[in-house]
Design a protein around this motif. Structure first.
Motif, PDB file in Angstrom:
ATOM      1  N   ASP A  48      34.124 -26.867 -15.710  1.00  0.00           N
ATOM      2  CA  ASP A  48      33.294 -27.949 -14.890  1.00  0.00           C
ATOM      3  C   ASP A  48      32.531 -27.629 -13.744  1.00  0.00           C
ATOM      4  OD1 ASP A  48      35.388 -28.902 -16.651  1.00  0.00           O
ATOM      5  OD2 ASP A  48      35.035 -31.045 -16.221  1.00  0.00           O
ATOM      6  N   PHE A  49      33.321 -26.566 -13.103  1.00  0.00           N
ATOM      7  CA  PHE A  49      33.036 -26.240 -11.746  1.00  0.00           C
ATOM      8  C   PHE A  49      32.213 -24.721 -11.554  1.00  0.00           C
ATOM      9  CE2 PHE A  49      37.008 -28.702 -11.648  1.00  0.00           C
ATOM     10  CZ  PHE A  49      36.156 -29.966 -11.642  1.00  0.00           C
ATOM     11  N   PHE A  50      31.982 -24.274 -12.937  1.00  0.00           N
ATOM     12  CA  PHE A  50      31.561 -22.888 -12.905  1.00  0.00           C
ATOM     13  C   PHE A  50      30.200 -22.599 -12.658  1.00  0.00           C
ATOM     14  CE2 PHE A  50      29.559 -20.103 -16.089  1.00  0.00           C
ATOM     15  CZ  PHE A  50      30.045 -18.876 -15.775  1.00  0.00           C
ATOM     16  N   SER A  51      29.338 -23.517 -12.446  1.00  0.00           N
ATOM     17  CA  SER A  51      27.801 -23.251 -11.891  1.00  0.00           C
ATOM     18  C   SER A  51      27.991 -23.691 -10.565  1.00  0.00           C
ATOM     19  CB  SER A  51      27.045 -24.257 -12.773  1.00  0.00           C
ATOM     20  OG  SER A  51      25.665 -24.165 -12.185  1.00  0.00           O
ATOM     21  N   PRO A  52      27.072 -22.710  -9.803  1.00  0.00           N
ATOM     22  CA  PRO A  52      26.919 -22.888  -8.385  1.00  0.00           C
ATOM     23  C   PRO A  52      25.973 -24.077  -8.084  1.00  0.00           C
ATOM     24  CG  PRO A  52      25.588 -21.002  -9.317  1.00  0.00           C
ATOM     25  CD  PRO A  52      26.314 -21.462 -10.349  1.00  0.00           C
ATOM     26  N   ASP A  53      25.190 -24.617  -8.953  1.00  0.00           N
ATOM     27  CA  ASP A  53      24.347 -25.701  -8.889  1.00  0.00           C
ATOM     28  C   ASP A  53      25.005 -26.887  -9.602  1.00  0.00           C
ATOM     29  OD1 ASP A  53      22.637 -27.838  -9.014  1.00  0.00           O
ATOM     30  OD2 ASP A  53      20.961 -26.863  -9.515  1.00  0.00           O
ATOM     31  N   PHE A  89      24.344 -27.692   1.241  1.00  0.00           N
ATOM     32  CA  PHE A  89      23.226 -27.001   1.878  1.00  0.00           C
ATOM     33  C   PHE A  89      21.722 -27.209   1.264  1.00  0.00           C
ATOM     34  CE2 PHE A  89      24.918 -24.625  -1.434  1.00  0.00           C
ATOM     35  CZ  PHE A  89      24.140 -23.810  -2.061  1.00  0.00           C
ATOM     36  N   ASP A  90      20.897 -26.738   1.804  1.00  0.00           N
ATOM     37  CA  ASP A  90      19.496 -26.837   1.267  1.00  0.00           C
ATOM     38  C   ASP A  90      19.301 -25.917  -0.182  1.00  0.00           C
ATOM     39  OD1 ASP A  90      17.020 -27.037   0.479  1.00  0.00           O
ATOM     40  OD2 ASP A  90      16.076 -26.646   2.467  1.00  0.00           O
ATOM     41  N   ARG A  91      19.353 -26.489  -1.157  1.00  0.00           N
ATOM     42  CA  ARG A  91      19.532 -25.706  -2.251  1.00  0.00           C
ATOM     43  C   ARG A  91      18.103 -25.187  -3.031  1.00  0.00           C
ATOM     44  NH1 ARG A  91      24.572 -25.802  -4.985  1.00  0.00           N
ATOM     45  NH2 ARG A  91      25.896 -27.347  -3.747  1.00  0.00           N
ATOM     46  N   SER A  92      16.843 -25.544  -2.085  1.00  0.00           N
ATOM     47  CA  SER A  92      15.578 -25.059  -2.385  1.00  0.00           C
ATOM     48  C   SER A  92      15.286 -23.705  -1.824  1.00  0.00           C
ATOM     49  CB  SER A  92      14.677 -26.109  -1.628  1.00  0.00           C
ATOM     50  OG  SER A  92      14.680 -25.974  -0.281  1.00  0.00           O
ATOM     51  N   GLY A 134      29.936 -13.475  -1.476  1.00  0.00           N
ATOM     52  CA  GLY A 134      29.647 -12.119  -1.325  1.00  0.00           C
ATOM     53  C   GLY A 134      29.890 -11.570  -2.890  1.00  0.00           C
ATOM     54  N   TYR A 135      30.400 -12.247  -3.737  1.00  0.00           N
ATOM     55  CA  TYR A 135      30.739 -11.545  -5.065  1.00  0.00           C
ATOM     56  C   TYR A 135      30.635 -12.438  -6.427  1.00  0.00           C
ATOM     57  CZ  TYR A 135      32.473  -8.773  -8.898  1.00  0.00           C
ATOM     58  OH  TYR A 135      32.662  -8.310 -10.294  1.00  0.00           O
ATOM     59  N   CYS A 136      30.282 -12.071  -7.411  1.00  0.00           N
ATOM     60  CA  CYS A 136      30.370 -12.536  -8.564  1.00  0.00           C
ATOM     61  C   CYS A 136      29.807 -11.721  -9.759  1.00  0.00           C
ATOM     62  CB  CYS A 136      29.535 -13.924  -8.697  1.00  0.00           C
ATOM     63  SG  CYS A 136      29.742 -14.994 -10.483  1.00  0.00           S
ATOM     64  N   VAL A 137      30.779 -11.893 -10.790  1.00  0.00           N
ATOM     65  CA  VAL A 137      30.384 -10.847 -11.892  1.00  0.00           C
ATOM     66  C   VAL A 137      29.266 -11.142 -12.735  1.00  0.00           C
ATOM     67  CG1 VAL A 137      31.547 -12.444 -13.682  1.00  0.00           C
ATOM     68  CG2 VAL A 137      31.631  -9.650 -13.965  1.00  0.00           C
ATOM     69  N   ASN A 138      28.658 -12.489 -12.433  1.00  0.00           N
ATOM     70  CA  ASN A 138      27.348 -12.866 -13.014  1.00  0.00           C
ATOM     71  C   ASN A 138      26.345 -13.054 -11.683  1.00  0.00           C
ATOM     72  OD1 ASN A 138      29.360 -15.030 -14.661  1.00  0.00           O
ATOM     73  ND2 ASN A 138      28.212 -13.195 -15.825  1.00  0.00           N
ATOM     74  N   ALA A 139      25.231 -12.535 -11.880  1.00  0.00           N
ATOM     75  CA  ALA A 139      24.277 -12.845 -11.237  1.00  0.00           C
ATOM     76  C   ALA A 139      23.807 -14.444 -11.342  1.00  0.00           C
ATOM     77  CB  ALA A 139      22.795 -11.944 -10.953  1.00  0.00           C
ATOM     78  N   GLY A 140      22.383 -14.771 -10.602  1.00  0.00           N
ATOM     79  CA  GLY A 140      21.979 -16.019 -10.854  1.00  0.00           C
ATOM     80  C   GLY A 140      22.209 -16.962  -9.753  1.00  0.00           C
ATOM     81  N   PHE A 141      22.531 -16.475  -8.389  1.00  0.00           N
ATOM     82  CA  PHE A 141      22.814 -17.123  -7.195  1.00  0.00           C
ATOM     83  C   PHE A 141      22.621 -16.129  -6.269  1.00  0.00           C
ATOM     84  CE2 PHE A 141      24.845 -18.801  -3.424  1.00  0.00           C
ATOM     85  CZ  PHE A 141      24.488 -19.943  -3.417  1.00  0.00           C
ATOM     86  N   HIS A 142      21.749 -16.367  -5.130  1.00  0.00           N
ATOM     87  CA  HIS A 142      21.568 -15.114  -4.169  1.00  0.00           C
ATOM     88  C   HIS A 142      22.528 -15.249  -3.122  1.00  0.00           C
ATOM     89  CE1 HIS A 142      19.729 -12.421  -1.045  1.00  0.00           C
ATOM     90  NE2 HIS A 142      19.048 -12.047  -2.248  1.00  0.00           N
TER      91      HIS A 142
END
Length: 382
Positions: A48-53, A89-92, A134-142
């Motif tokens: 449920d809370f896995f996505s940064p968005d 925060f500003d997600r754009s 500063g860390y995730c095994v998956n990319a997709g969020f800077h």
């Protein structure tokens, strides 16, 4: 379930720690000489809370699904959280270091609601930072910095864990635990999924574990803490065995079985040898003996008094179902025969018991979902 306490130990010989095994390990399973100081929980990861968005997250877990878990005999859920999920925060644009501290109380309350519901059905909840500052095994969020090299990132990491520890200050460790960081590794480029990886140096992992556990136990000295193994969860961490912290392994070995054709795990997913279990796959013969060698360091860790749990396991839906079940039977048998519990990744979805979208499964209708009854029966057996 009674509260478990961890037994400190002074370390493990380096020769006993290779993730790939060595001649020092016999393939037969040794007798368990000490009880696992972590309970033999079994259950599921809930995403449920896995996505940064939060607008692109999974469909939320419903209360009735938690009841199904309880009715089927499960007692554990792990909640992999992306810290941006519960920030404002500003997600754009890319997040800034200062914005990492901007907690969205409404989003946090959604997580609280899930924890409360899980407890209603007597499920232990493991909170995990799947994406940490500063860390995730998956990319997709800077990420704005590197958790392993930047003190600013470590400070933010500890801030987040202190917040969660404070929220659950008065909740028993029978009911909640804190899984520090999902599948740590050193990555050449924190924002490139396929950049080169290496082992986190032991002193850096210990620095993180010491700092985070202090931030957590500042709120409650009895809080239960778990650390995922090094090398993305595959290797025991000898440098922290004296810290009263459990360790979490993975049930994905070998990856050619568990992540067959997975694009996030393979650079050329369409040109892989067909998986078999047991059998010759590419240049390796895959067998139960391979698994026994792989898990030997974790079994040794249990026997040395450090709690071990398998926080994630399972298989993506492109592996033939019969191969998956044959392999997974061996994985679960080895783990549970040594008192090590497990959590399937995931409950609903490609790895799950529900709606996995496999092409070779005769699904059973279950309240509008497609149930993989053979997989469920296997999980219930152990």
């Amino acid at each position: 379930m009674q509260r478990r306490t961890f037994i400190k130990n002074t370390g493990i010989a380096a020769g006993a720690l290779t993730a790939t095994g060595s001649a020092a390990f016999a393939v037969s399973q040794p007798t368990v000489t000490r009880p696992n100081t972590l309970p033999k929980w079994k259950g599921f990861n809930l995403l449920d809370f896995f996505s940064p968005d939060p607008t692109r997250g999974r469909r939320k877990t419903e209360e009735e699904q938690l009841k199904w878990m309880q009715d089927w005999g499960f007692d554990f859920v792990r909640l992999p959280m992306a810290y941006p999920f519960y920030l404002k925060f500003d997600r754009s644009r890319n997040i800034t270091p200062g914005e990492v501290y901007q907690i969205d109380e409404q989003a946090v309350e959604r997580i609280d609601t899930m924890v409360t519901m899980a407890h209603k059905y007597k499920l232990h909840v493991s909170l995990n930072l799947h994406r940490a500052p500063g860390y995730c095994v998956n990319a997709g969020f800077h990420e704005p910095y590197n958790l392993w090299t930047d003190q600013q990132a470590l400070d933010a990491f500890c801030f987040h864990w202190n917040m969660w520890a404070k929220r659950y200050k008065n909740v028993s460790s029978d009911k909640i635990s804190f899984d520090l960081l999902n599948e740590p590794s050193m990555r050449q480029d924190m924002n490139d999924q396929h950049s080169a990886r290496s082992t986190v140096p032991g002193e850096l992992y210990r620095k993180l574990a010491v700092a985070a556990s202090a931030a957590i136990r500042k709120e409650n000295p009895n809080h239960l803490i778990i650390a995922d193994g090094n090398d993305t969860g595959t290797s025991v961490i000898p440098e922290i065995t004296d810290l009263n912290i459990g360790q979490s392994c993975r049930g994905y070995h070998p990856g050619i079985i568990s992540h067959y054709k997975a694009p996030w795990a393979n650079k050329d997913p369409e040109n892989l040898p067909e998986p078999k279990w047991p059998g010759q796959v590419g240049d390796k013969y895959l067998s139960r003996a391979m698994l026994e060698t792989f898990y030997q360091p974790w079994i040794d860790l249990v026997n040395k008094g450090v709690g071990v749990h398998c926080g994630e396991c399972g298989c993506w839906n492109k592996t033939p179902h019969d191969v998956f079940l044959a392999w997974f039977t061996d994985v679960l048998d080895i783990l549970t025969s040594h008192q090590i519990g497990f959590a399937l990744w995931e409950f609903i979805g490609d790895f799950g018991v529900l709606d996995s979208k496999r092409a070779d499964v005769a699904y059973e209708d279950w309240h509008g979902h497609k149930l993989d009854r053979k997989l469920l029966n296997l999980l219930m057996k152990y």
